[in-house]
Scaffold this motif. Structure first.
Motif, PDB file in Angstrom:
ATOM      1  N   ASP A  41       3.850  -3.769  15.275  1.00 22.00           N
ATOM      2  CA  ASP A  41       4.367  -5.446  15.432  1.00 22.00           C
ATOM      3  C   ASP A  41       5.881  -5.353  15.321  1.00 22.00           C
ATOM      4  O   ASP A  41       6.681  -6.204  15.316  1.00 22.00           O
ATOM      5  N   GLY A  42       6.576  -3.987  15.402  1.00 20.82           N
ATOM      6  CA  GLY A  42       8.204  -3.871  15.437  1.00 20.82           C
ATOM      7  C   GLY A  42       8.686  -4.004  14.239  1.00 20.82           C
ATOM      8  O   GLY A  42       9.993  -3.889  14.094  1.00 20.82           O
ATOM      9  N   GLU A  43       7.941  -4.371  13.096  1.00 18.49           N
ATOM     10  CA  GLU A  43       8.748  -4.271  11.807  1.00 18.49           C
ATOM     11  C   GLU A  43       9.218  -2.996  11.446  1.00 18.49           C
ATOM     12  O   GLU A  43      10.226  -2.858  10.514  1.00 18.49           O
ATOM     13  N   VAL A  44       8.629  -1.883  11.778  1.00 18.32           N
ATOM     14  CA  VAL A  44       8.917  -0.528  11.199  1.00 18.32           C
ATOM     15  C   VAL A  44       9.528   0.126  12.594  1.00 18.32           C
ATOM     16  O   VAL A  44       8.845   0.522  13.289  1.00 18.32           O
ATOM     17  N   GLU A  45      10.732   1.186  12.287  1.00 16.67           N
ATOM     18  CA  GLU A  45      11.254   1.913  13.063  1.00 16.67           C
ATOM     19  C   GLU A  45      10.641   3.099  13.386  1.00 16.67           C
ATOM     20  O   GLU A  45      10.667   3.988  14.388  1.00 16.67           O
ATOM     21  N   ARG A  46      10.127   3.670  12.266  1.00 15.11           N
ATOM     22  CA  ARG A  46       9.894   5.202  12.175  1.00 15.11           C
ATOM     23  C   ARG A  46       9.053   5.308  10.714  1.00 15.11           C
ATOM     24  O   ARG A  46       9.378   4.747   9.755  1.00 15.11           O
ATOM     25  N   PHE A  47       7.984   6.286  10.638  1.00 15.52           N
ATOM     26  CA  PHE A  47       7.776   6.860   9.505  1.00 15.52           C
ATOM     27  C   PHE A  47       7.738   8.219   9.455  1.00 15.52           C
ATOM     28  O   PHE A  47       7.538   8.933  10.363  1.00 15.52           O
ATOM     29  N   ASP A  48       7.850   8.460   8.157  1.00 17.51           N
ATOM     30  CA  ASP A  48       8.198   9.914   7.635  1.00 17.51           C
ATOM     31  C   ASP A  48       7.310  10.104   6.407  1.00 17.51           C
ATOM     32  O   ASP A  48       7.260   9.325   5.681  1.00 17.51           O
ATOM     33  N   LEU A  49       6.844  11.448   6.350  1.00  9.39           N
ATOM     34  CA  LEU A  49       6.077  12.084   5.185  1.00  9.39           C
ATOM     35  C   LEU A  49       7.063  12.520   4.153  1.00  9.39           C
ATOM     36  O   LEU A  49       7.537  13.733   4.546  1.00  9.39           O
ATOM     37  N   TRP A  50       7.275  12.078   2.979  1.00 10.81           N
ATOM     38  CA  TRP A  50       8.180  12.933   2.159  1.00 10.81           C
ATOM     39  C   TRP A  50       7.591  13.340   0.792  1.00 10.81           C
ATOM     40  O   TRP A  50       6.612  12.665   0.333  1.00 10.81           O
ATOM     41  N   PRO A  51       7.921  14.534   0.497  1.00  7.34           N
ATOM     42  CA  PRO A  51       7.506  15.000  -0.972  1.00  7.34           C
ATOM     43  C   PRO A  51       7.929  14.078  -1.962  1.00  7.34           C
ATOM     44  O   PRO A  51       8.760  13.312  -1.793  1.00  7.34           O
ATOM     45  N   VAL A  57       0.838  -1.241  -0.030  1.00  6.71           N
ATOM     46  CA  VAL A  57       0.086   0.062  -0.008  1.00  6.71           C
ATOM     47  C   VAL A  57       0.824   1.358   0.027  1.00  6.71           C
ATOM     48  O   VAL A  57       1.504   1.508   0.871  1.00  6.71           O
ATOM     49  N   ASN A  58       0.659   1.914  -1.080  1.00 11.27           N
ATOM     50  CA  ASN A  58       1.384   3.236  -1.013  1.00 11.27           C
ATOM     51  C   ASN A  58       0.285   4.380  -0.222  1.00 11.27           C
ATOM     52  O   ASN A  58      -0.718   4.641  -0.873  1.00 11.27           O
ATOM     53  N   GLY A  59       0.742   4.866   0.609  1.00 13.21           N
ATOM     54  CA  GLY A  59      -0.120   5.801   1.533  1.00 13.21           C
ATOM     55  C   GLY A  59       0.455   7.134   1.305  1.00 13.21           C
ATOM     56  O   GLY A  59       1.705   7.319   1.564  1.00 13.21           O
ATOM     57  N   PHE A  60      -0.473   7.830   0.963  1.00 13.46           N
ATOM     58  CA  PHE A  60      -0.064   9.038   0.626  1.00 13.46           C
ATOM     59  C   PHE A  60      -1.214  10.372   1.080  1.00 13.46           C
ATOM     60  O   PHE A  60      -2.141  10.066   1.472  1.00 13.46           O
ATOM     61  N   VAL A  61      -0.435  11.644   0.984  1.00 15.23           N
ATOM     62  CA  VAL A  61      -1.295  12.795   1.466  1.00 15.23           C
ATOM     63  C   VAL A  61      -1.235  13.706   0.123  1.00 15.23           C
ATOM     64  O   VAL A  61      -0.242  13.997  -0.128  1.00 15.23           O
ATOM     65  N   ARG A  62      -2.184  14.399  -0.007  1.00  9.81           N
ATOM     66  CA  ARG A  62      -2.223  15.573  -0.935  1.00  9.81           C
ATOM     67  C   ARG A  62      -2.120  16.605  -0.261  1.00  9.81           C
ATOM     68  O   ARG A  62      -2.994  17.110   0.577  1.00  9.81           O
ATOM     69  N   GLN A  63      -0.915  17.551  -0.671  1.00 11.01           N
ATOM     70  CA  GLN A  63      -0.816  18.863  -0.003  1.00 11.01           C
ATOM     71  C   GLN A  63      -0.611  19.937  -1.064  1.00 11.01           C
ATOM     72  O   GLN A  63      -0.525  19.633  -2.204  1.00 11.01           O
ATOM     73  N   PRO A  64      -0.847  21.024  -0.599  1.00  9.04           N
ATOM     74  CA  PRO A  64      -0.828  22.229  -1.736  1.00  9.04           C
ATOM     75  C   PRO A  64       0.429  21.909  -2.635  1.00  9.04           C
ATOM     76  O   PRO A  64       0.224  22.537  -3.810  1.00  9.04           O
ATOM     77  N   ASP A  65       1.498  21.505  -2.206  1.00 12.39           N
ATOM     78  CA  ASP A  65       2.629  21.575  -3.130  1.00 12.39           C
ATOM     79  C   ASP A  65       2.788  20.126  -3.644  1.00 12.39           C
ATOM     80  O   ASP A  65       3.843  19.948  -4.416  1.00 12.39           O
ATOM     81  N   GLY A  66       1.740  19.236  -3.564  1.00 14.94           N
ATOM     82  CA  GLY A  66       1.704  18.072  -4.683  1.00 14.94           C
ATOM     83  C   GLY A  66       1.795  16.772  -3.376  1.00 14.94           C
ATOM     84  O   GLY A  66       1.341  17.071  -2.268  1.00 14.94           O
ATOM     85  N   ILE A  67       2.063  15.585  -4.031  1.00 18.65           N
ATOM     86  CA  ILE A  67       1.715  14.354  -3.295  1.00 18.65           C
ATOM     87  C   ILE A  67       2.881  14.168  -2.467  1.00 18.65           C
ATOM     88  O   ILE A  67       3.944  14.473  -2.859  1.00 18.65           O
TER      89      ILE A  67
END
Lengths: 288, 288
Positions: free
Chosen positions: A230-240, A128-138
């Motif tokens: 579940d310990g599989e992911v250390e951190r999530f970040d939202l990148w342009p 799953v590609n999880g994304f957010v639409r922001q004024p400057d794009g995805i």
């Protein structure tokens, strides 16, 4: 891996996921259906085990007396225990995958996930590609895998990704993985839109990975922050998206097959355009 | 066309666009590069013409003395005039396509669009799925082609579609076709998002069509109504996606290759889902 795959670009990731030499492999069959490919050395090892494996037209087959999925699964599980005891396979995953003639076809047997590449059986997964639409794009949610993972420690991953276990529907697996990996409630996970499937055929030390990944896009509200459970992911970040694209293009920081799911996203959302010299090869290369 | 292609379904359209038997074709080369495939009968006819065509390793080639694109284009245009006079080709289109080793590569020669399938040269085109988001889901603009068209009269088409002529960028062609076919102003046309490319290889009476279509999605405001300006489209209607899907699945009412661009749209927008029995074959079949 050959040297030119180290130079920047998108296509090298598709080439890396499709690097293989089938001359060292022989077919693995169940009830007359070729369901996998085994390395010659592993095949010879299986034949020394005797039942349930028999030589079959230059390859290997399950003994024809095993006529239903449960008896095949039990017999092979018992053989796998012997292979683990002998140190041929390091350890089992205790998660079963369905072996079939094709997606949606009846299960011919179930096989421990750890053994799938040894037998070169097609595995299915969802990303799953999880994304957010922001004024400057995805902007795309990027997971950094935990350093203690057996596969791709510390590398970047999709918001949600997981193999497809036997006996679970794709939708149920989506809900399960979305909760475990990103803390997504079911109603939010089920808003993910299926957008296609990609495939690749990759040789590894263990054997062969003919994988098929079902892809989903999930647009998330700006105020949602994923949380791994579940310990599989250390951190999530939202990148342009431009940072995502540059990172995939210029680095080897992403899990091998996640490069491909991101390239598909970049194509479908118009970040990669037909004037990119690799465009047609990328479109074609994602589906074999 | 074989009978099973007449039964309902999506996959039959991909099969129809990929129906071919290459055993009746021979390579057509320019400067040592195979750029097309010609039917054996047509090849023999070309060889009776003599220059600019010469026999070449079981196939046919342009005479090696023709070392640049303009001289090749002129020599072949003159040969085409003789073929039209002899009734072998019905008439020319007076629209030139670039013959290359691949998309983005230098032009080896220009060839009249009418001759492209006779020489089995890869043609490029662009198709725009124009859609509107409404409370009940996505609606797609469907064009009904004019009854006086040589190709697919009265059949359904995308909002905008066109072949890619030599010497025009894809973006310029998009703007041009969007105006001619749907009355779209340039600023609106340029909002179309490139979303990938599909390909097929179709044998026709004339020869072979190895086509590559660049696909675009264009979300339109609810109050915009397309208006054809060049006589190619008789009428535009806005259909809910379920009606579009049912029509493609159950009828032969759509232009042959537009079935494929619509199936790609149905996959990317989640109308076709992984539980459809043809899903993986559809994903794979759209890109050869």
């Amino acid at each position: 891996m050959v040297d030119h795959l180290r130079s920047p670009g998108f296509l090298r990731h598709i080439q890396a996921c499709n690097w293989h030499d089938l001359s060292g492999f022989r077919p693995f069959s169940i009830a007359g259906v070729t369901v996998g490919q085994v390395r010659v050395g592993f095949m010879e090892r299986l034949l020394t085990l005797g039942p349930p494996f028999v030589a079959d037209q230059g390859g290997i087959a399950l003994h024809p007396d095993l006529t239903d999925a449960p008896s095949r699964s039990r017999a092979v599980a018992s053989a796998l225990d012997r292979l683990v005891a002998a140190g041929v396979i390091r350890e089992l995953r205790r998660e079963m995958y369905a072996v079939t003639e094709g997606w949606g076809q009846p299960t011919l047997m179930e096989l421990d996930r750890a053994a799938i590449p040894y037998f070169g059986v097609t595995a299915y997964g969802l990303h799953v590609n999880g994304f957010v639409r922001q004024p400057d794009g995805i902007h795309l949610w990027v997971g950094k895998r935990a350093m203690d993972r057996g596969v791709a420690p510390g590398q970047y991953d999709n918001l949600v990704a997981g193999g497809q276990p036997a006996g679970l529907s794709l939708a149920d697996n989506l809900v399960k993985e979305a909760w475990e990996e990103a803390g997504l409630p079911a109603d939010m996970a089920l808003r993910a839109v299926p957008v296609g499937a990609i495939s690749y055929l990759m040789e590894q030390d263990k054997g062969l990975k003919p994988d098929i990944l079902f892809l989903y896009d999930l647009e998330l509200p700006a105020d949602f922050v994923p949380r791994n459970t579940d310990g599989e992911v250390e951190r999530f970040d939202l990148w342009p998206l431009s940072r995502v694209a540059a990172s995939v293009r210029d680095s080897d920081d992403w899990k091998f097959n996640v490069n491909l799911t991101v390239i598909d996203f970049l194509i479908r959302h118009g970040w990669l355009t037909p004037d990119h010299p690799e465009y047609l090869e990328l479109c074609r290369g994602l589906r074999r």
